[in-house]
Design a protein around this motif. Structure first.
Motif, PDB file in Angstrom:
ATOM      1  N   ILE A  30    -116.694 -56.332  49.633  1.00 10.80           N
ATOM      2  CA  ILE A  30    -117.959 -56.640  48.964  1.00 10.80           C
ATOM      3  C   ILE A  30    -118.821 -55.384  48.892  1.00 10.80           C
ATOM      4  N   LEU A  31    -118.947 -54.685  50.012  1.00  8.53           N
ATOM      5  CA  LEU A  31    -119.736 -53.453  50.034  1.00  8.53           C
ATOM      6  C   LEU A  31    -119.156 -52.411  49.086  1.00  8.53           C
ATOM      7  N   TYR A  32    -117.830 -52.302  49.070  1.00  5.90           N
ATOM      8  CA  TYR A  32    -117.171 -51.338  48.183  1.00  5.90           C
ATOM      9  C   TYR A  32    -117.543 -51.604  46.723  1.00  5.90           C
ATOM     10  N   PHE A  33    -117.450 -52.848  46.296  1.00  8.57           N
ATOM     11  CA  PHE A  33    -117.735 -53.157  44.899  1.00  8.57           C
ATOM     12  C   PHE A  33    -119.226 -53.056  44.576  1.00  8.57           C
ATOM     13  N   LEU A  34    -120.083 -53.268  45.557  1.00  6.13           N
ATOM     14  CA  LEU A  34    -121.517 -53.099  45.319  1.00  6.13           C
ATOM     15  C   LEU A  34    -121.924 -51.622  45.284  1.00  6.13           C
ATOM     16  N   CYS A  35    -121.069 -50.738  45.800  1.00  4.66           N
ATOM     17  CA  CYS A  35    -121.360 -49.306  45.725  1.00  4.66           C
ATOM     18  C   CYS A  35    -121.438 -48.836  44.270  1.00  4.66           C
ATOM     19  N   GLY A  36    -120.767 -49.538  43.380  1.00  6.73           N
ATOM     20  CA  GLY A  36    -120.789 -49.188  41.960  1.00  6.73           C
ATOM     21  C   GLY A  36    -122.050 -49.634  41.253  1.00  6.73           C
ATOM     22  N   GLY A  37    -122.919 -50.347  41.942  1.00 12.50           N
ATOM     23  CA  GLY A  37    -124.170 -50.807  41.346  1.00 12.50           C
ATOM     24  C   GLY A  37    -124.322 -52.306  41.521  1.00 12.50           C
ATOM     25  N   PRO A  38    -125.490 -52.825  41.141  1.00 12.16           N
ATOM     26  CA  PRO A  38    -125.751 -54.253  41.292  1.00 12.16           C
ATOM     27  C   PRO A  38    -124.709 -55.099  40.568  1.00 12.16           C
ATOM     28  N   ILE A  77    -132.417 -70.834  34.417  1.00 10.84           N
ATOM     29  CA  ILE A  77    -131.394 -71.858  34.227  1.00 10.84           C
ATOM     30  C   ILE A  77    -130.573 -71.416  33.025  1.00 10.84           C
ATOM     31  N   PRO A  78    -129.268 -71.239  33.106  1.00 10.55           N
ATOM     32  CA  PRO A  78    -128.452 -71.333  34.315  1.00 10.55           C
ATOM     33  C   PRO A  78    -128.842 -70.254  35.328  1.00 10.55           C
ATOM     34  N   PRO A  79    -128.531 -70.516  36.595  1.00 10.47           N
ATOM     35  CA  PRO A  79    -128.931 -69.578  37.649  1.00 10.47           C
ATOM     36  C   PRO A  79    -128.368 -68.173  37.410  1.00 10.47           C
ATOM     37  N   ARG A  80    -129.220 -67.183  37.655  1.00  8.34           N
ATOM     38  CA  ARG A  80    -128.791 -65.785  37.575  1.00  8.34           C
ATOM     39  C   ARG A  80    -129.237 -65.107  38.863  1.00  8.34           C
ATOM     40  N   VAL A  81    -128.261 -64.666  39.644  1.00  5.14           N
ATOM     41  CA  VAL A  81    -128.513 -63.996  40.919  1.00  5.14           C
ATOM     42  C   VAL A  81    -127.758 -62.680  40.895  1.00  5.14           C
ATOM     43  N   GLU A  82    -128.409 -61.647  41.390  1.00  6.64           N
ATOM     44  CA  GLU A  82    -127.798 -60.317  41.401  1.00  6.64           C
ATOM     45  C   GLU A  82    -127.858 -59.769  42.829  1.00  6.64           C
ATOM     46  N   TYR A  83    -126.785 -59.116  43.232  1.00  8.76           N
ATOM     47  CA  TYR A  83    -126.694 -58.515  44.562  1.00  8.76           C
ATOM     48  C   TYR A  83    -126.621 -57.004  44.418  1.00  8.76           C
ATOM     49  N   SER A  84    -127.298 -56.303  45.316  1.00 10.23           N
ATOM     50  CA  SER A  84    -127.264 -54.851  45.333  1.00 10.23           C
ATOM     51  C   SER A  84    -127.333 -54.377  46.779  1.00 10.23           C
ATOM     52  N   LEU A  85    -127.003 -53.116  46.986  1.00 16.03           N
ATOM     53  CA  LEU A  85    -127.034 -52.557  48.338  1.00 16.03           C
ATOM     54  C   LEU A  85    -128.442 -52.118  48.703  1.00 16.03           C
ATOM     55  N   SER A  86    -128.817 -52.366  49.937  1.00 15.80           N
ATOM     56  CA  SER A  86    -130.060 -51.831  50.491  1.00 15.80           C
ATOM     57  C   SER A  86    -129.796 -50.356  50.815  1.00 15.80           C
ATOM     58  N   PRO A  87    -130.819 -49.592  51.144  1.00 11.41           N
ATOM     59  CA  PRO A  87    -130.559 -48.200  51.553  1.00 11.41           C
ATOM     60  C   PRO A  87    -129.583 -48.107  52.736  1.00 11.41           C
ATOM     61  N   MET A  88    -129.708 -49.014  53.716  1.00  8.65           N
ATOM     62  CA  MET A  88    -128.778 -48.987  54.850  1.00  8.65           C
ATOM     63  C   MET A  88    -127.376 -49.383  54.403  1.00  8.65           C
ATOM     64  N   GLY A  89    -127.270 -50.347  53.499  1.00  2.00           N
ATOM     65  CA  GLY A  89    -125.972 -50.737  52.952  1.00  2.00           C
ATOM     66  C   GLY A  89    -125.327 -49.602  52.174  1.00  2.00           C
ATOM     67  N   ARG A  90    -126.152 -48.855  51.418  1.00  2.00           N
ATOM     68  CA  ARG A  90    -125.629 -47.707  50.663  1.00  2.00           C
ATOM     69  C   ARG A  90    -125.113 -46.642  51.625  1.00  2.00           C
ATOM     70  N   SER A  91    -125.825 -46.411  52.728  1.00  4.98           N
ATOM     71  CA  SER A  91    -125.358 -45.395  53.687  1.00  4.98           C
ATOM     72  C   SER A  91    -124.049 -45.840  54.338  1.00  4.98           C
ATOM     73  N   LEU A  92    -123.895 -47.141  54.587  1.00  4.41           N
ATOM     74  CA  LEU A  92    -122.628 -47.648  55.125  1.00  4.41           C
ATOM     75  C   LEU A  92    -121.515 -47.507  54.089  1.00  4.41           C
ATOM     76  N   GLY A  93    -121.828 -47.783  52.835  1.00  3.55           N
ATOM     77  CA  GLY A  93    -120.851 -47.591  51.759  1.00  3.55           C
ATOM     78  C   GLY A  93    -120.400 -46.140  51.667  1.00  3.55           C
ATOM     79  N   ASP A  94    -121.346 -45.220  51.809  1.00  4.16           N
ATOM     80  CA  ASP A  94    -121.005 -43.791  51.787  1.00  4.16           C
ATOM     81  C   ASP A  94    -120.104 -43.425  52.961  1.00  4.16           C
ATOM     82  N   ALA A  95    -120.361 -44.045  54.120  1.00  2.00           N
ATOM     83  CA  ALA A  95    -119.535 -43.776  55.303  1.00  2.00           C
ATOM     84  C   ALA A  95    -118.115 -44.308  55.121  1.00  2.00           C
ATOM     85  N   MET A  96    -117.945 -45.330  54.273  1.00  2.00           N
ATOM     86  CA  MET A  96    -116.624 -45.917  54.043  1.00  2.00           C
ATOM     87  C   MET A  96    -115.785 -45.119  53.035  1.00  2.00           C
ATOM     88  N   LYS A  97    -116.411 -44.236  52.279  1.00  2.00           N
ATOM     89  CA  LYS A  97    -115.687 -43.502  51.234  1.00  2.00           C
ATOM     90  C   LYS A  97    -114.494 -42.712  51.763  1.00  2.00           C
TER      91      LYS A  97
END
Length: 118
Positions: A30-38, A77-97
């Motif tokens: 999930i984090l990997y795919f969110l690294c590409g953007g919301p 309606i219909p529901p629209r929800v978007e997920y993105s990385l927080s700054p801490m999530g982005r730093s974890l994503g960078d650590a996973m690269k």
């Protein structure tokens, strides 16, 4: 004699702290795919092949609770929800690269090692 009670988890090392957040099969993906953007929920569901709706929702809620992911509900309606990385999530994503790069470089050998032996 005083005893102090603390709710702060004690980690044996930095890897222990990281794995408390990344623990499980789906969170790193999930984090990997969110690294590409919301991403919208449906996009994540298609990207993280094999995850059930129940598990994806649970993992996203946990990542949000741990401060790794932001959830934006557009209230439509219909529901629209978007997920993105927080700054801490982005730093974890960078650590996973580097781990992602290692996996790509060794994918053939890993696949061979995981094949059932006859």
């Amino acid at each position: 004699m005083s005893s102090q009670c603390t709710d702060t988890p004690v980690f044996s090392c930095g890897l222990d702290a990281s794995l408390r957040i990344l623990g499980g099969k789906w969170k790193p993906l999930i984090l990997y795919f969110l690294c590409g953007g919301p991403r919208r929920y449906g996009e994540l569901k298609r990207a993280v092949a094999g995850v059930s709706d129940k598990m994806l929702i649970q993992q996203l809620k946990e990542l949000e609770a741990h401060g790794m992911v932001f959830r934006k509900d557009y209230g439509e309606i219909p529901p629209r929800v978007e997920y993105s990385l927080s700054p801490m999530g982005r730093s974890l994503g960078d650590a996973m690269k580097p781990l992602c790069a290692w996996g790509e470089q060794n994918a053939t050998a890993i696949a061979a090692a995981l094949r059932p032996r006859t």
